[in-house]
Write a protein that holds these residues in place. Structure first.
Motif, PDB file in Angstrom:
ATOM      1  N   SER A 233      92.741  88.610 -38.457  1.00 12.92           N
ATOM      2  CA  SER A 233      93.940  88.019 -39.050  1.00 12.92           C
ATOM      3  C   SER A 233      94.580  89.044 -39.976  1.00 12.92           C
ATOM      4  O   SER A 233      93.924  89.978 -40.450  1.00 12.92           O
ATOM      5  N   ARG A 234      95.863  88.848 -40.227  1.00 13.12           N
ATOM      6  CA  ARG A 234      96.563  89.727 -41.174  1.00 13.12           C
ATOM      7  C   ARG A 234      96.172  89.401 -42.600  1.00 13.12           C
ATOM      8  O   ARG A 234      96.055  90.293 -43.447  1.00 13.12           O
ATOM      9  N   PHE A 235      95.955  88.094 -42.880  1.00 16.93           N
ATOM     10  CA  PHE A 235      95.606  87.644 -44.222  1.00 16.93           C
ATOM     11  C   PHE A 235      94.428  86.691 -44.165  1.00 16.93           C
ATOM     12  O   PHE A 235      94.236  85.971 -43.173  1.00 16.93           O
ATOM     13  N   LEU A 236      93.679  86.639 -45.259  1.00 14.22           N
ATOM     14  CA  LEU A 236      92.561  85.717 -45.413  1.00 14.22           C
ATOM     15  C   LEU A 236      92.770  84.931 -46.698  1.00 14.22           C
ATOM     16  O   LEU A 236      92.959  85.528 -47.773  1.00 14.22           O
ATOM     17  N   ALA A 237      92.778  83.604 -46.607  1.00 20.00           N
ATOM     18  CA  ALA A 237      92.944  82.741 -47.779  1.00 20.00           C
ATOM     19  C   ALA A 237      91.623  82.033 -48.040  1.00 20.00           C
ATOM     20  O   ALA A 237      91.185  81.206 -47.242  1.00 20.00           O
ATOM     21  N   GLY A 238      90.988  82.372 -49.145  1.00 20.03           N
ATOM     22  CA  GLY A 238      89.718  81.746 -49.513  1.00 20.03           C
ATOM     23  C   GLY A 238      89.949  80.484 -50.306  1.00 20.03           C
ATOM     24  O   GLY A 238      90.293  80.523 -51.488  1.00 20.03           O
ATOM     25  N   CYS A 239      89.762  79.354 -49.642  1.00 16.68           N
ATOM     26  CA  CYS A 239      89.917  78.031 -50.268  1.00 16.68           C
ATOM     27  C   CYS A 239      88.578  77.295 -50.147  1.00 16.68           C
ATOM     28  O   CYS A 239      88.541  76.098 -49.854  1.00 16.68           O
ATOM     29  N   ASP A 240      87.496  78.034 -50.340  1.00 12.25           N
ATOM     30  CA  ASP A 240      86.151  77.545 -50.022  1.00 12.25           C
ATOM     31  C   ASP A 240      85.356  77.097 -51.231  1.00 12.25           C
ATOM     32  O   ASP A 240      84.133  77.214 -51.265  1.00 12.25           O
ATOM     33  N   GLY A 241      86.027  76.559 -52.241  1.00 10.09           N
ATOM     34  CA  GLY A 241      85.350  75.841 -53.306  1.00 10.09           C
ATOM     35  C   GLY A 241      84.759  76.720 -54.397  1.00 10.09           C
ATOM     36  O   GLY A 241      84.869  77.943 -54.402  1.00 10.09           O
ATOM     37  N   GLN A 242      84.112  76.036 -55.342  1.00  4.75           N
ATOM     38  CA  GLN A 242      83.626  76.710 -56.538  1.00  4.75           C
ATOM     39  C   GLN A 242      82.511  77.710 -56.254  1.00  4.75           C
ATOM     40  O   GLN A 242      82.298  78.642 -57.037  1.00  4.75           O
ATOM     41  N   SER A 243      81.798  77.551 -55.169  1.00  2.20           N
ATOM     42  CA  SER A 243      80.760  78.515 -54.785  1.00  2.20           C
ATOM     43  C   SER A 243      81.290  79.471 -53.721  1.00  2.20           C
ATOM     44  O   SER A 243      80.558  79.907 -52.845  1.00  2.20           O
ATOM     45  N   SER A 244      82.546  79.837 -53.824  1.00  2.00           N
ATOM     46  CA  SER A 244      83.297  80.571 -52.804  1.00  2.00           C
ATOM     47  C   SER A 244      82.616  81.851 -52.332  1.00  2.00           C
ATOM     48  O   SER A 244      82.305  82.744 -53.123  1.00  2.00           O
ATOM     49  N   THR A 245      82.426  81.941 -51.020  1.00  2.00           N
ATOM     50  CA  THR A 245      81.968  83.185 -50.401  1.00  2.00           C
ATOM     51  C   THR A 245      83.044  84.254 -50.491  1.00  2.00           C
ATOM     52  O   THR A 245      82.759  85.435 -50.715  1.00  2.00           O
ATOM     53  N   VAL A 246      84.306  83.854 -50.326  1.00  2.00           N
ATOM     54  CA  VAL A 246      85.403  84.819 -50.367  1.00  2.00           C
ATOM     55  C   VAL A 246      85.523  85.418 -51.761  1.00  2.00           C
ATOM     56  O   VAL A 246      85.758  86.628 -51.911  1.00  2.00           O
ATOM     57  N   ARG A 247      85.356  84.605 -52.797  1.00  2.00           N
ATOM     58  CA  ARG A 247      85.428  85.141 -54.163  1.00  2.00           C
ATOM     59  C   ARG A 247      84.316  86.167 -54.406  1.00  2.00           C
ATOM     60  O   ARG A 247      84.531  87.211 -55.033  1.00  2.00           O
ATOM     61  N   GLY A 248      83.119  85.870 -53.903  1.00  2.00           N
ATOM     62  CA  GLY A 248      82.044  86.836 -54.030  1.00  2.00           C
ATOM     63  C   GLY A 248      82.354  88.128 -53.309  1.00  2.00           C
ATOM     64  O   GLY A 248      82.020  89.225 -53.781  1.00  2.00           O
ATOM     65  N   LEU A 249      83.011  88.018 -52.169  1.00  2.00           N
ATOM     66  CA  LEU A 249      83.398  89.203 -51.405  1.00  2.00           C
ATOM     67  C   LEU A 249      84.373  90.066 -52.185  1.00  2.00           C
ATOM     68  O   LEU A 249      84.302  91.306 -52.169  1.00  2.00           O
ATOM     69  N   LEU A 250      85.292  89.426 -52.909  1.00  2.00           N
ATOM     70  CA  LEU A 250      86.264  90.159 -53.704  1.00  2.00           C
ATOM     71  C   LEU A 250      85.631  90.831 -54.918  1.00  2.00           C
ATOM     72  O   LEU A 250      86.218  91.730 -55.513  1.00  2.00           O
ATOM     73  N   GLY A 251      84.441  90.356 -55.322  1.00  2.00           N
ATOM     74  CA  GLY A 251      83.832  90.879 -56.530  1.00  2.00           C
ATOM     75  C   GLY A 251      84.506  90.375 -57.793  1.00  2.00           C
ATOM     76  O   GLY A 251      84.373  90.978 -58.867  1.00  2.00           O
ATOM     77  N   ALA A 252      85.220  89.253 -57.693  1.00  2.00           N
ATOM     78  CA  ALA A 252      85.921  88.703 -58.856  1.00  2.00           C
ATOM     79  C   ALA A 252      84.923  88.124 -59.846  1.00  2.00           C
ATOM     80  O   ALA A 252      83.961  87.448 -59.457  1.00  2.00           O
ATOM     81  N   GLN A 253      85.148  88.358 -61.119  1.00  2.00           N
ATOM     82  CA  GLN A 253      84.336  87.729 -62.155  1.00  2.00           C
ATOM     83  C   GLN A 253      84.713  86.253 -62.248  1.00  2.00           C
ATOM     84  O   GLN A 253      85.869  85.884 -62.081  1.00  2.00           O
ATOM     85  N   TRP A 254      83.709  85.427 -62.540  1.00  2.00           N
ATOM     86  CA  TRP A 254      83.886  83.980 -62.597  1.00  2.00           C
ATOM     87  C   TRP A 254      83.732  83.571 -64.061  1.00  2.00           C
ATOM     88  O   TRP A 254      82.659  83.217 -64.520  1.00  2.00           O
ATOM     89  N   ARG A 255      84.837  83.676 -64.805  1.00  2.00           N
ATOM     90  CA  ARG A 255      84.783  83.591 -66.259  1.00  2.00           C
ATOM     91  C   ARG A 255      84.850  82.153 -66.743  1.00  2.00           C
ATOM     92  O   ARG A 255      85.677  81.377 -66.284  1.00  2.00           O
ATOM     93  N   GLY A 256      83.992  81.836 -67.707  1.00  2.00           N
ATOM     94  CA  GLY A 256      83.942  80.503 -68.259  1.00  2.00           C
ATOM     95  C   GLY A 256      82.504  80.094 -68.460  1.00  2.00           C
ATOM     96  O   GLY A 256      81.642  80.928 -68.741  1.00  2.00           O
ATOM     97  N   GLY A 257      82.225  78.813 -68.303  1.00  2.00           N
ATOM     98  CA  GLY A 257      80.865  78.349 -68.480  1.00  2.00           C
ATOM     99  C   GLY A 257      80.715  76.892 -68.090  1.00  2.00           C
ATOM    100  O   GLY A 257      81.691  76.208 -67.770  1.00  2.00           O
ATOM    101  N   PRO A 258      79.472  76.403 -68.108  1.00  2.00           N
ATOM    102  CA  PRO A 258      79.237  75.001 -67.753  1.00  2.00           C
ATOM    103  C   PRO A 258      79.557  74.079 -68.923  1.00  2.00           C
ATOM    104  O   PRO A 258      79.533  74.482 -70.088  1.00  2.00           O
ATOM    105  N   TYR A 259      79.885  72.845 -68.587  1.00  2.00           N
ATOM    106  CA  TYR A 259      80.021  71.816 -69.611  1.00  2.00           C
ATOM    107  C   TYR A 259      78.641  71.238 -69.936  1.00  2.00           C
ATOM    108  O   TYR A 259      77.727  71.288 -69.107  1.00  2.00           O
ATOM    109  N   GLY A 260      78.523  70.680 -71.130  1.00  2.00           N
ATOM    110  CA  GLY A 260      77.272  70.036 -71.527  1.00  2.00           C
ATOM    111  C   GLY A 260      77.141  68.628 -71.006  1.00  2.00           C
ATOM    112  O   GLY A 260      76.153  67.945 -71.309  1.00  2.00           O
TER     113      GLY A 260
END
Length: 553
Positions: free
Chosen positions: A184-211
């Motif tokens: 494909s020409r483009f890839l859109a990662g809409c695969d949720g909070q445990s995103s495989t695509v986000r991991g592929l990008l190496g993007a930092q996942w900034r924030g934290g869990p709620y109590g």
């Protein structure tokens, strides 16, 4: 390569997948389906894959706001969504022994066709979007997992190779174990909070869990609760919501409780069932005066507040829960994902058909939507603190609230207050004024919203007929609004800007006889003003259209 259901044919022996497309969408939630629908409506060929084997799943979200409905309207799905929704919801707020009625479906919002809260199950939203894609011949393949990228002959599981020179090669695996590559020409990662695509990008996942974590359940109740109302119980420990929108029973419950930290927590996902006695305790201690007769289904959901350090760049992008994670406060999660999709989809569509690179246009997706997500995340964080935080200040506020119950009916009868609350949830603070595709011409058309602002709905006259602005812009594409005395050369000069043969027009010209002046306003496909000018200068207008890929380079 497709899943095992009747919505697609199976793949045997690991053969090549279906025909390659302009856009591959990973994830078939609301964000993924809306991205696919918007990209297809604006000229792209699209395929959607999702690792879930079955299309139907329990709903996590239950609400759409006006801005999401406005953006979905040109895609032809709003009417069916409203057919499945409650657009005149009324709430009963339980404050100890007192109850307060709140009407949420009659807000005074004259600049939108949807001046109300809209209660609708996520499952219904997904079904309506899927049916629209199915009717347009866009494949949505279930039981197909995105495993990573192929670069040359090697599968890449981390770090994005230099793909701008050629297509994305996606490594896909179906439920039978068959493997294939989809280009494909483009890839859109809409695969949720445990995103495989986000991991592929190496993007930092900034924030934290709620109590605290959420508990959802479908219940049958004994008691005198009116099933025609949304019930909200305010207690020291947090809020309990009961909707008569259950999917396996009459009632759907959403409650919060302290979270137990776990390294295996799947944030934002439906976790294991909650013991029936724990569900019964949450309802009993809410003070709603109801008792649980039967628990048909339940799940615990760990919650977090996070945002990706990047929403991607050409050719890989993130949208929805893959890009940002919210608490359920204010019902923003599904809406924010859909707004990501509406922004990204038209840009991918135009970039797929322009015949030339559009780097400035594609860069605006992350610039615009990441800032918007940060603002929405701040809003939900504040609301959730008040609703559910175990912090002493929040608990004190919830304890004091019942003392204010006698004054609440008078306040809630003030329609301006209800309207302000509903408008706030529709994200009026989101704009794209600093975007490189938000341009003022010379001289500016100051009677119109600034570029980057949402186009409000209003009554206008076109050829002697009174219509609403959002009715004019309710088909895909860019809409040019000419003021009454604008030079007719503008429309003649733009006749060459239609898409390739076989597609519908994606540029629409409307002369507003109700608006004196000689200017022009260009409205983006997602409903925001992109360009305005006090004169119909074809040079300036064509420069903006070239920038967004709607005119030849």
């Amino acid at each position: 390569m497709t899943g095992r259901n009747d919505e697609g044919a199976g793949m045997a022996g690991g053969k090549s997948p279906t025909a390659d497309t302009d856009v591959l969408v990973v994830g078939a939630g609301p964000a993924g389906l809306a991205t696919a629908l918007q990209a297809h409506a604006h000229g792209a060929t699209v395929r959607v894959v999702d690792r879930r084997e079955h299309r139907v799943r329990p709903s996590r979200a239950m609400m759409l706001h006006a801005r999401a409905l406005e953006g979905l309207r040109p895609l032809g799905v709003t009417e069916e969504l409203l057919n499945r929704a409650d657009t005149t919801p009324e709430a009963r707020i339980h404050l100890g022994r007192r109850t307060v009625e709140a009407r949420l479906g009659h807000a005074d919002l004259p600049d939108t066709a949807f001046p109300h809260l809209t209660l609708v199950r996520q499952a219904d939203v997904e079904d309506v979007l899927w049916q629209a894609l199915h009717a347009r011949g866009v494949p949505v393949d279930w039981g197909v997992e995105f495993r990573g990228l192929f670069h040359g002959l090697t599968a890449e599981s981390g770090g994005v190779p230099a793909l701008s020179e050629g297509p994305v090669h996606a490594d896909l695996q179906d439920v039978h174990g068959g493997r294939g590559v989809h280009r494909s020409r483009f890839l859109a990662g809409c695969d949720g909070q445990s995103s495989t695509v986000r991991g592929l990008l190496g993007a930092q996942w900034r924030g934290g869990p709620y109590g605290v974590e959420a508990v959802m359940a479908d219940l049958e109740l004994d008691g005198s609760l009116d099933s025609g109302l949304l019930h909200v119980a305010v207690g020291q420990a947090g809020l309990v919501f009961l909707f008569a929108l259950g999917e396996g029973a009459t009632w759907r419950m959403l409650a919060t409780r302290p979270a137990v930290p776990s390294p295996d927590a799947r944030f934002g996902q439906l976790g294991p069932p909650v013991p029936a006695e724990e569900v019964a305790r949450l309802v009993r201690e809410s003070g709603l005066g109801a008792a649980v007769r039967e628990v048909r289904w339940s799940a615990q959901i760990p919650l977090q507040h996070r945002i990706a350090s990047t929403f991607g760049n050409d050719p890989i992008f993130l949208a929805g829960d893959a890009a940002h994670a919210h608490s359920p406060a204010g019902g923003q999660g599904m809406n924010n994902g859909i707004l990501d999709a509406l922004n990204l989809g038209w840009k991918l569509g135009f970039a797929s058909t322009a015949g030339r690179p559009l780097p400035e246009l594609l860069e605006t997706y992350g610039q615009e939507r990441r800032l918007a997500a940060r603002r929405v995340l701040a809003l939900t964080h504040v609301i959730f603190f008040g609703e559910a935080s175990p912090h002493p200040a929040a608990r004190l506020a919830r304890n004091v609230l019942p003392l204010l119950a006698p004054a609440l009916p008078m306040l809630l009868r003030q329609r301006w207050l209800t309207s302000k609350g509903i408008r706030l949830l529709a994200q009026p603070f989101v704009h794209y004024r600093n975007s490189v595709i938000s341009r003022d011409g010379t001289p500016p058309a100051k009677a119109w919203p600034r570029p980057g602002a949402r186009l409000p709905d209003a009554s206008v006259s076109v050829d002697g007929k009174l219509v609403r602005l959002h009715e004019l812009t309710s088909v895909p594409g860019i809409h040019l609004l000419l003021e009454r005395d604008a030079e007719p050369v503008a429309s003649a000069a733009l006749r060459t800007l239609l898409p390739a043969e076989g597609q519908g027009p994606l540029l629409h010209v409307h002369r507003l006889t109700s608006h004196p002046g000689q200017g022009v306003v260009a409205v983006r496909p997602d409903g925001y003003v992109g360009f305005r000018c006090g004169e119909t200068d074809p040079v300036q207008l064509r420069a903006w259209l070239r920038l967004v890929g709607a005119a030849p380079g």
